[in-house]
Motif scaffolding. Structure first.
Motif, PDB file in Angstrom:
ATOM      1  N   LEU A 124      -5.780  44.723  -7.740  1.00  0.00           N
ATOM      2  CA  LEU A 124      -4.339  45.203  -8.133  1.00  0.00           C
ATOM      3  C   LEU A 124      -3.632  44.706  -6.835  1.00  0.00           C
ATOM      4  CD1 LEU A 124      -4.240  48.208  -9.743  1.00  0.00           C
ATOM      5  CD2 LEU A 124      -4.091  46.054 -10.911  1.00  0.00           C
ATOM      6  N   SER A 125      -2.430  44.041  -7.031  1.00  0.00           N
ATOM      7  CA  SER A 125      -1.669  43.580  -5.448  1.00  0.00           C
ATOM      8  C   SER A 125      -0.673  45.093  -5.503  1.00  0.00           C
ATOM      9  CB  SER A 125      -0.626  42.234  -5.791  1.00  0.00           C
ATOM     10  OG  SER A 125      -0.525  41.479  -5.443  1.00  0.00           O
ATOM     11  N   GLY A 126      -0.851  44.507  -4.180  1.00  0.00           N
ATOM     12  CA  GLY A 126       0.093  46.050  -3.173  1.00  0.00           C
ATOM     13  C   GLY A 126       1.758  45.408  -3.000  1.00  0.00           C
ATOM     14  N   ASP A 127       1.578  44.319  -3.675  1.00  0.00           N
ATOM     15  CA  ASP A 127       3.162  44.340  -3.439  1.00  0.00           C
ATOM     16  C   ASP A 127       4.192  43.296  -4.289  1.00  0.00           C
ATOM     17  OD1 ASP A 127       1.977  41.754  -2.851  1.00  0.00           O
ATOM     18  OD2 ASP A 127       2.142  41.141  -1.348  1.00  0.00           O
ATOM     19  N   GLN A 128       4.041  44.487  -4.806  1.00  0.00           N
ATOM     20  CA  GLN A 128       4.515  43.629  -6.698  1.00  0.00           C
ATOM     21  C   GLN A 128       5.299  45.326  -7.154  1.00  0.00           C
ATOM     22  OE1 GLN A 128       1.756  42.645  -8.785  1.00  0.00           O
ATOM     23  NE2 GLN A 128       1.156  40.418  -7.601  1.00  0.00           N
ATOM     24  N   LEU A 129       6.647  44.751  -7.800  1.00  0.00           N
ATOM     25  CA  LEU A 129       7.057  46.250  -8.731  1.00  0.00           C
ATOM     26  C   LEU A 129       7.325  45.580 -10.252  1.00  0.00           C
ATOM     27  CD1 LEU A 129       9.054  47.932  -7.561  1.00  0.00           C
ATOM     28  CD2 LEU A 129      11.111  46.928  -8.096  1.00  0.00           C
ATOM     29  N   TYR A 130       6.393  46.833 -10.849  1.00  0.00           N
ATOM     30  CA  TYR A 130       6.794  46.198 -12.577  1.00  0.00           C
ATOM     31  C   TYR A 130       5.963  48.088 -12.512  1.00  0.00           C
ATOM     32  CZ  TYR A 130       1.579  46.094 -11.401  1.00  0.00           C
ATOM     33  OH  TYR A 130       0.559  46.201 -10.846  1.00  0.00           O
ATOM     34  N   GLN A 131       6.286  48.260 -13.854  1.00  0.00           N
ATOM     35  CA  GLN A 131       5.115  49.091 -14.518  1.00  0.00           C
ATOM     36  C   GLN A 131       4.540  48.882 -16.121  1.00  0.00           C
ATOM     37  OE1 GLN A 131       9.275  50.536 -15.074  1.00  0.00           O
ATOM     38  NE2 GLN A 131       8.649  52.706 -14.104  1.00  0.00           N
ATOM     39  N   MET A 132       3.400  48.940 -15.837  1.00  0.00           N
ATOM     40  CA  MET A 132       2.275  48.310 -16.256  1.00  0.00           C
ATOM     41  C   MET A 132       1.482  49.385 -17.489  1.00  0.00           C
ATOM     42  SD  MET A 132       0.259  44.937 -16.557  1.00  0.00           S
ATOM     43  CE  MET A 132      -0.801  44.237 -17.751  1.00  0.00           C
ATOM     44  N   ASP A 133       0.747  49.849 -18.297  1.00  0.00           N
ATOM     45  CA  ASP A 133       0.143  50.641 -18.556  1.00  0.00           C
ATOM     46  C   ASP A 133      -1.450  49.920 -18.970  1.00  0.00           C
ATOM     47  OD1 ASP A 133      -1.736  52.254 -19.987  1.00  0.00           O
ATOM     48  OD2 ASP A 133      -0.641  52.539 -21.693  1.00  0.00           O
ATOM     49  N   ASP A 255       7.596  39.263  -7.582  1.00  0.00           N
ATOM     50  CA  ASP A 255       6.093  39.497  -6.167  1.00  0.00           C
ATOM     51  C   ASP A 255       6.661  39.857  -5.376  1.00  0.00           C
ATOM     52  OD1 ASP A 255       4.114  38.822  -4.852  1.00  0.00           O
ATOM     53  OD2 ASP A 255       4.241  36.950  -4.811  1.00  0.00           O
ATOM     54  N   ILE A 256       6.762  40.801  -4.599  1.00  0.00           N
ATOM     55  CA  ILE A 256       7.899  40.661  -3.049  1.00  0.00           C
ATOM     56  C   ILE A 256       7.218  40.306  -2.211  1.00  0.00           C
ATOM     57  CG2 ILE A 256       8.945  42.789  -1.145  1.00  0.00           C
ATOM     58  CD1 ILE A 256       9.360  44.379  -4.076  1.00  0.00           C
ATOM     59  N   GLY A 257       7.527  38.855  -2.197  1.00  0.00           N
ATOM     60  CA  GLY A 257       7.016  38.360  -1.061  1.00  0.00           C
ATOM     61  C   GLY A 257       7.474  38.123  -0.140  1.00  0.00           C
ATOM     62  N   ASN A 258       8.567  37.994   0.303  1.00  0.00           N
ATOM     63  CA  ASN A 258       9.264  37.765   1.300  1.00  0.00           C
ATOM     64  C   ASN A 258      11.310  38.090   1.428  1.00  0.00           C
ATOM     65  OD1 ASN A 258      11.271  36.383  -1.125  1.00  0.00           O
ATOM     66  ND2 ASN A 258      10.604  34.551  -0.428  1.00  0.00           N
ATOM     67  N   ILE A 259      11.955  38.513   1.987  1.00  0.00           N
ATOM     68  CA  ILE A 259      12.764  39.399   1.959  1.00  0.00           C
ATOM     69  C   ILE A 259      14.107  39.038   1.891  1.00  0.00           C
ATOM     70  CG2 ILE A 259      15.118  39.641   4.271  1.00  0.00           C
ATOM     71  CD1 ILE A 259      12.063  40.618   5.333  1.00  0.00           C
ATOM     72  N   ASP A 260      14.468  38.107   0.720  1.00  0.00           N
ATOM     73  CA  ASP A 260      15.112  37.664   0.046  1.00  0.00           C
ATOM     74  C   ASP A 260      14.990  38.484  -1.721  1.00  0.00           C
ATOM     75  OD1 ASP A 260      17.596  36.211  -1.232  1.00  0.00           O
ATOM     76  OD2 ASP A 260      16.369  34.709  -1.736  1.00  0.00           O
ATOM     77  N   SER A 261      13.636  38.325  -1.939  1.00  0.00           N
ATOM     78  CA  SER A 261      12.939  38.949  -3.141  1.00  0.00           C
ATOM     79  C   SER A 261      12.870  40.808  -2.797  1.00  0.00           C
ATOM     80  CB  SER A 261      11.621  38.420  -3.580  1.00  0.00           C
ATOM     81  OG  SER A 261      11.134  38.890  -2.441  1.00  0.00           O
ATOM     82  N   PHE A 262      12.652  40.996  -1.557  1.00  0.00           N
ATOM     83  CA  PHE A 262      12.598  42.473  -1.550  1.00  0.00           C
ATOM     84  C   PHE A 262      14.006  43.066  -1.535  1.00  0.00           C
ATOM     85  CE2 PHE A 262      13.245  45.247   1.925  1.00  0.00           C
ATOM     86  CZ  PHE A 262      12.300  46.115   0.890  1.00  0.00           C
ATOM     87  N   PHE A 263      14.815  42.497  -0.809  1.00  0.00           N
ATOM     88  CA  PHE A 263      16.354  42.405  -1.125  1.00  0.00           C
ATOM     89  C   PHE A 263      17.028  42.254  -2.971  1.00  0.00           C
ATOM     90  CE2 PHE A 263      21.241  42.018  -0.036  1.00  0.00           C
ATOM     91  CZ  PHE A 263      21.320  42.550   0.206  1.00  0.00           C
ATOM     92  N   GLU A 264      16.836  41.509  -3.318  1.00  0.00           N
ATOM     93  CA  GLU A 264      17.188  41.430  -4.881  1.00  0.00           C
ATOM     94  C   GLU A 264      16.568  42.702  -5.653  1.00  0.00           C
ATOM     95  OE1 GLU A 264      16.516  38.291  -7.754  1.00  0.00           O
ATOM     96  OE2 GLU A 264      17.255  37.450  -5.902  1.00  0.00           O
ATOM     97  N   ALA A 265      14.815  42.634  -5.065  1.00  0.00           N
ATOM     98  CA  ALA A 265      14.751  43.778  -6.176  1.00  0.00           C
ATOM     99  C   ALA A 265      15.108  45.604  -5.926  1.00  0.00           C
ATOM    100  CB  ALA A 265      13.625  44.217  -5.743  1.00  0.00           C
TER     101      ALA A 265
END
Length: 421
Positions: A124-133, A255-265
C-alpha cells in the motif's frame, strides 16, 4: 478476527519534496489531515477494517514523529499477533544505501517480513485518501488464482496521462501496461469499465499503487537487485510472465502528491456531502486518542466549517475551512478556504508570561486569512492579512511558502503583527 493470510506493507514514500514545506520536519505519512488524523491513519484504518492487523510501515525521511504517532496510537491486545511496526531504512553489511525506490524498500526489508507466516503481501501507499475493503480484493485474487493483483481506478483522458495505465481483458486479467502515456496513444488503451464509469468518460484503468503479491513470487522477484520500483519496473516486467489481475475500484480515491491536491482533499471535507466519508461507522478512521475538551465558540458565523475538538474560537466568520485540534482564533478574524492544522499543546498564562511570548499560537485578532494552510503550532499576529490566490507568485522564506497560489505557513513559524501577504 485477524486475517493471517495477509501481511500489509505500507510504503512511506520518498522525501516528499512535492509536499514541501509540510514535509520539512516530518515524513509524508505523518502529515496531519482533516484536522485530527495523519495520512498514515488511512491505510492502517483500511487494514483494520479489513481484519488485516499485521502491518509494516516503511520510511526513511524524518521518521521520528511517525514513529511516535504509531507507537502512541496502535495498541493491540497483549495476546494478539496484531502489530503496526515502523521500519526505517537501515544500513546492513549487505546493503549500505538508502531505499532506491518502492521495490528496493521492500527488498531491503524482506528479512523482517519473512519471519512471519503469510500467503499474500498487500503493498500500500502511505499518501492516498480513500476507504477500501481489501478483503474483496483478496477474495478476487484467490478466486482468479492470480499471482499479482493491482487495484485500478477508471480515469478520464485528461487524468490518464498522469498515471500508469493498464489494459485488461474481459476476465480482468492485465494484458499490457504503459507509464504516463501521451494523449495521442490513449485511443488504444481503453478497457472494459462499468456503465456508470463510461457515462463519466472514465474509460482508462489507472494503477492505484495498491498490489497483492503471492509470497513465493514476491520473494523470487525481490532476489533481482536490478529492479527498484514496482510501478516502473516490476509490474511492467511481470505482466507477461505472471497471472496479473486488475481489481477495479470505483469509490473516492486521491493521490496526495502535491500541495494543491492535499489542500483540495482537506477543503473537500467541508462539502455538504464530502466524497471522503468520515461518518461511516463500518469504515471508521482510527487515530491517536486524545482526551481533549469540547470546542468553545463565541460570536462566530460558521459556514461549511469542520471544527476539531479542543478549540477556542472567537472569530467573526469561518467559511469553507477545516480547523484542527487545539486551534485558537481571536476576535473579529475571518478565515476562508483555509486548513488550520492546530496545535500540539496549549500555552498556559504562566508560559506566556515567563517566556514573554508576544504572538500566541493560533490566529490573532482582526486577521483576514484566505486560501491558506497553517501548519501545526504556527502563530499569526493581530491584524495579519493573508490573501492567497493565483495572483501570488511561488516563493519561500523562513515563515511561509507559496505554491500554486496557496500560502503555507510553516510549522512553528511566527507571522508578525500587521504582516500582509
Amino acid at each position: 478476527m485477524i486475517n493471517n493470510k495477509v501481511l500489509a506493507i505500507i510504503l512511506g514514500g520518498g522525501q516528499g519534496s512535492r509536499l514541501h514545506p509540510l514535509t520539512e520536519e516530518r515524513s509524508k505519512p505523518a502529515v496531519p489531515i482533516a484536522g485530527k488524523y495523519r495520512l498514515v491513519d488511512i491505510p492502517i484504518s483500511n487494514c483494520i477494517n479489513s481484519d488485516i492487523k499485521r502491518m509494516f510501515v516503511l520510511t526513511q525521511f524524518n521518521s521520528a514523529s511517525l514513529n511516535r504517532h504509531i507507537k502512541d496510537t496502535y495498541h493491540f491486545s497483549f495476546f494478539s499477533s496484531a502489530f503496526v511496526d515502523v521500519l526505517a531504512a537501515e544500513q546492513t553489511p549487505h546493503n549500505k544505501t538508502w531505499f532506491q525506490g518502492t521495490a528496493d524498500a521492500v527488498r531491503q526489508s524482506m528479512h523482517h517480513f519473512l519471519r512471519h507466516d503469510f500467503d499474500y503481501a498487500l503493498i500500500l501507499s502511505g499518501d492516498q485518501l480513500y476507504q477500501m475493503d481489501y478483503d474483496k480484493m483478496i477474495e478476487a485474487h484467490e478466486e482468479n488464482n492470480a499471482e499479482i493483483s493491482i487495484a485500478t481506478i477508471p480515469v478520464n483522458a485528461k487524468d490518464a496521462t498522469s498515471f500508469g495505465i493498464l489494459k485488461a481483458n474481459q476476465e480482468n486479467m492485465v494484458t499490457s501496461f504503459i507509464e504516463k502515456p501521451d494523449a495521442s496513444l490513449l485511443p488504444d488503451w481503453t478497457s472494459e469499465v462499468s456503465d456508470d464509469m463510461k457515462s463519466q468518460g472514465r474509460d482508462y484503468l489507472a494503477s492505484m499503487g495498491i498490489y497483492i503479491f503471492n509470497r513465493e513470487l514476491l520473494t523470487q522477484l525481490m532476489n533481482d537487485p536490478s529492479t527498484n520500483d514496482f510501478g516502473k519496473e516490476i509490474i511492467p516486467q511481470s505482466i507477461e510472465k505472471h497471472k496479473t489481475l486488475s481489481f477495479q475500484y470505483e469509490g473516492y480515491w486521491t493521490d496526495i502528491g502535491n500541495i494543491d491536491s492535499f489542500f483540495e482533499a482537506n477543503i473537500g471535507l467541508t462539502d455538504d456531502i464530502p466524497k471522503f466519508n468520515l461518518y461511516d461507522k463500518a469504515k471508521r478512521i482510527y487515530t491517536h486518542a486524545r482526551m481533549l475538551p469540547t470546542t468553545k465558540i463565541a460570536g462566530t458565523t460558521l459556514d461549511r466549517a469542520v471544527i476539531s475538538e479542543g478549540c477556542i474560537i472567537s472569530a467573526s466568520r469561518i467559511e469553507k475551512s477545516v480547523i484542527g485540534i487545539r486551534s485558537r482564533i481571536g476576535k473579529e478574524s475571518t478565515v476562508i478556504n483555509t486548513y488550520m492544522m492546530g496545535s500540539d499543546y496549549y500555552e498556559t498564562l504562566l508560559d506566556i508570561e515567563s517566556h514573554k511570548i508576544k504572538v500566541l499560537m493560533g490566529i490573532g485578532e482582526r486577521c483576514f486569512i484566505k486560501n491558506c494552510i497553517l501548519d501545526k503550532n504556527s502563530r499569526i499576529g493581530d491584524d495579519v492579512r493573508i490573501n492567497g490566490g493565483t495572483h501570488l507568485e511561488d516563493t519561500e522564506n523562513d515563515m511561509y511558502a507559496i505554491k500554486d497560489g496557496i500560502v503555507v505557513v510553516k510549522k512553528g513559524a511566527t507571522i508578525p503583527v500587521g504582516y500582509v501577504i
